[in-house]
Design a protein around this motif. Structure first.
Motif, mmCIF file in Angstrom:
data_model
loop_
_atom_site.group_PDB
_atom_site.id
_atom_site.type_symbol
_atom_site.label_atom_id
_atom_site.label_comp_id
_atom_site.label_asym_id
_atom_site.label_seq_id
_atom_site.Cartn_x
_atom_site.Cartn_y
_atom_site.Cartn_z
ATOM 1 N N ASP A 165 -8.610 38.556 1.940
ATOM 2 C CA ASP A 165 -7.214 38.784 1.788
ATOM 3 C C ASP A 165 -6.529 37.569 1.159
ATOM 4 O O ASP A 165 -7.038 36.236 1.097
ATOM 5 C CB ASP A 165 -6.887 38.572 3.154
ATOM 6 N N GLU A 166 -5.878 37.961 0.015
ATOM 7 C CA GLU A 166 -5.212 36.680 -0.655
ATOM 8 C C GLU A 166 -4.829 35.842 -0.118
ATOM 9 O O GLU A 166 -4.501 34.511 -0.617
ATOM 10 C CB GLU A 166 -4.047 37.505 -1.741
ATOM 11 N N LYS A 167 -4.143 35.846 1.133
ATOM 12 C CA LYS A 167 -3.545 35.028 2.058
ATOM 13 C C LYS A 167 -4.654 33.793 2.361
ATOM 14 O O LYS A 167 -3.987 32.913 2.832
ATOM 15 C CB LYS A 167 -2.617 35.384 3.342
ATOM 16 N N LEU A 168 -5.707 34.103 2.328
ATOM 17 C CA LEU A 168 -6.661 33.228 2.705
ATOM 18 C C LEU A 168 -7.216 32.249 1.819
ATOM 19 O O LEU A 168 -7.661 31.114 2.057
ATOM 20 C CB LEU A 168 -7.973 33.933 3.304
ATOM 21 N N ARG A 169 -6.724 32.458 0.447
ATOM 22 C CA ARG A 169 -7.256 31.549 -0.658
ATOM 23 C C ARG A 169 -6.792 30.120 -0.546
ATOM 24 O O ARG A 169 -5.446 30.144 0.058
ATOM 25 C CB ARG A 169 -6.797 32.183 -1.954
ATOM 26 N N LEU A 170 -7.477 29.315 -0.883
ATOM 27 C CA LEU A 170 -7.009 27.854 -0.928
ATOM 28 C C LEU A 170 -6.352 27.675 -2.113
ATOM 29 O O LEU A 170 -6.884 27.782 -3.274
ATOM 30 C CB LEU A 170 -8.338 26.838 -0.830
ATOM 31 N N GLU A 171 -5.142 27.120 -2.196
ATOM 32 C CA GLU A 171 -4.358 27.087 -3.196
ATOM 33 C C GLU A 171 -4.897 25.869 -4.302
ATOM 34 O O GLU A 171 -5.521 25.139 -3.874
ATOM 35 C CB GLU A 171 -2.804 26.509 -3.003
ATOM 36 N N GLY A 172 -5.061 26.431 -5.746
ATOM 37 C CA GLY A 172 -5.577 25.465 -6.836
ATOM 38 C C GLY A 172 -7.168 25.813 -6.717
ATOM 39 O O GLY A 172 -7.557 24.919 -7.779
ATOM 40 N N HIS A 173 -7.498 26.913 -6.119
ATOM 41 C CA HIS A 173 -9.037 27.022 -6.161
ATOM 42 C C HIS A 173 -9.204 28.619 -6.366
ATOM 43 O O HIS A 173 -8.566 29.192 -5.589
ATOM 44 C CB HIS A 173 -9.829 26.471 -4.880
ATOM 45 N N VAL A 174 -10.219 28.906 -7.282
ATOM 46 C CA VAL A 174 -10.411 30.127 -7.385
ATOM 47 C C VAL A 174 -11.412 30.862 -6.153
ATOM 48 O O VAL A 174 -11.107 31.864 -5.862
ATOM 49 C CB VAL A 174 -11.465 30.378 -8.913
ATOM 50 N N ASN A 175 -12.409 30.282 -5.829
ATOM 51 C CA ASN A 175 -13.419 30.569 -4.725
ATOM 52 C C ASN A 175 -13.307 29.969 -3.516
ATOM 53 O O ASN A 175 -14.608 30.064 -2.942
ATOM 54 C CB ASN A 175 -14.781 30.344 -5.535
ATOM 55 N N ARG A 176 -12.428 29.389 -3.041
ATOM 56 C CA ARG A 176 -12.354 28.438 -1.728
ATOM 57 C C ARG A 176 -11.406 29.457 -0.867
ATOM 58 O O ARG A 176 -10.450 29.802 -1.279
ATOM 59 C CB ARG A 176 -12.088 27.210 -2.008
ATOM 60 N N ILE A 177 -11.859 29.162 0.445
ATOM 61 C CA ILE A 177 -10.918 29.625 1.526
ATOM 62 C C ILE A 177 -10.299 28.507 2.105
ATOM 63 O O ILE A 177 -10.738 27.533 2.353
ATOM 64 C CB ILE A 177 -11.998 30.319 2.653
#
Length: 217
Positions: A165-177
């Motif tokens: 889910d897009e909301k789980l992405r760590l801001e500023g990183h492509v592949n991190r939660i």
């Protein structure tokens, strides 16, 4: 602190609930809820009973999707409890109160979502989905009594594609939660738990760049 010896029947100290989707012989989709799962690199090891429909499907098709529910999906998980897609229910499951269910998506009020690299569908409501293929099967308790021969298997799967889910992405990183936003369901001694909001403390390991753990392809 005083320690005393015990002999527990199960050792569920706390692992995430996984809804494993596989394909039945007739082409329909099955959902197998389980929680004996752990990850290392791009591999996941699933602890499964040899007579479960999920295991039967995995050994036949070599494909699955590992769907991780979050804390909002407890009712969906409970709807799947003690259901099996095995028509001839094993005696051990009859004793535990299992019943046959040929349409677990309907029973659990979950939605099929087409996968890209495997045939089994993803579960749309799950915020994390991992398409995977079987890379190894290991029999457990080979040194145990003959009555449990082949009863427990450790199935190793390779993750081919991960969706979040897009909301789980760590801001500023492509592949991190973002760990503060991820709220898995944890099975601990047959009960469902969530994570307490916020970190207990900062981990020294968190100073290591996550990309340093990526294994060679």
């Amino acid at each position: 602190m005083i320690h005393s010896p015990i002999s527990p029947a199960i050792f569920y100290w706390g692992t995430p609930v996984v809804l494993v989707t596989t394909t039945n012989e007739d082409g329909t989709a099955n959902i197998g809820p389980m929680s004996s799962a752990w990850w290392l690199g791009d591999r996941c090891v699933l602890g499964l009973e040899g007579n479960s429909q999920t295991t039967i499907n995995l050994l036949r098709t070599k494909q699955c999707v590992l769907n991780l529910p979050d804390e909002t999906m407890v009712s969906n998980i409970n709807a799947l409890a003690r259901t099996t897609a095995t028509v001839e229910i094993p005696d051990v499951k009859i004793k535990l109160g299992y019943r046959y269910d040929g349409n677990k998506f309907k029973t659990s009020r979950l939605t099929q979502q087409k996968s890209a690299k495997v045939i089994p569908p993803r579960i749309q409501e799950c915020p994390v989905q991992m398409e995977a293929e079987v890379s190894g099967v290991h029999e457990l308790m080979k040194d145990g009594p003959s009555a449990i021969k082949g009863f427990l298997l450790a199935v190793e799967v390779k993750v081919l594609q991960t969706y979040v889910d897009e909301k789980l992405r760590l801001e500023g990183h492509v592949n991190r939660i973002d760990s503060d936003k991820w709220r898995p369901v944890i099975m601990s001694f047959q009960n469902l738990y969530g994570l307490k909001a916020g970190q207990l403390a900062e981990s020294t390991l968190a100073d290591i760049d996550e990309e340093n753990y990526r294994l060679p392809v």
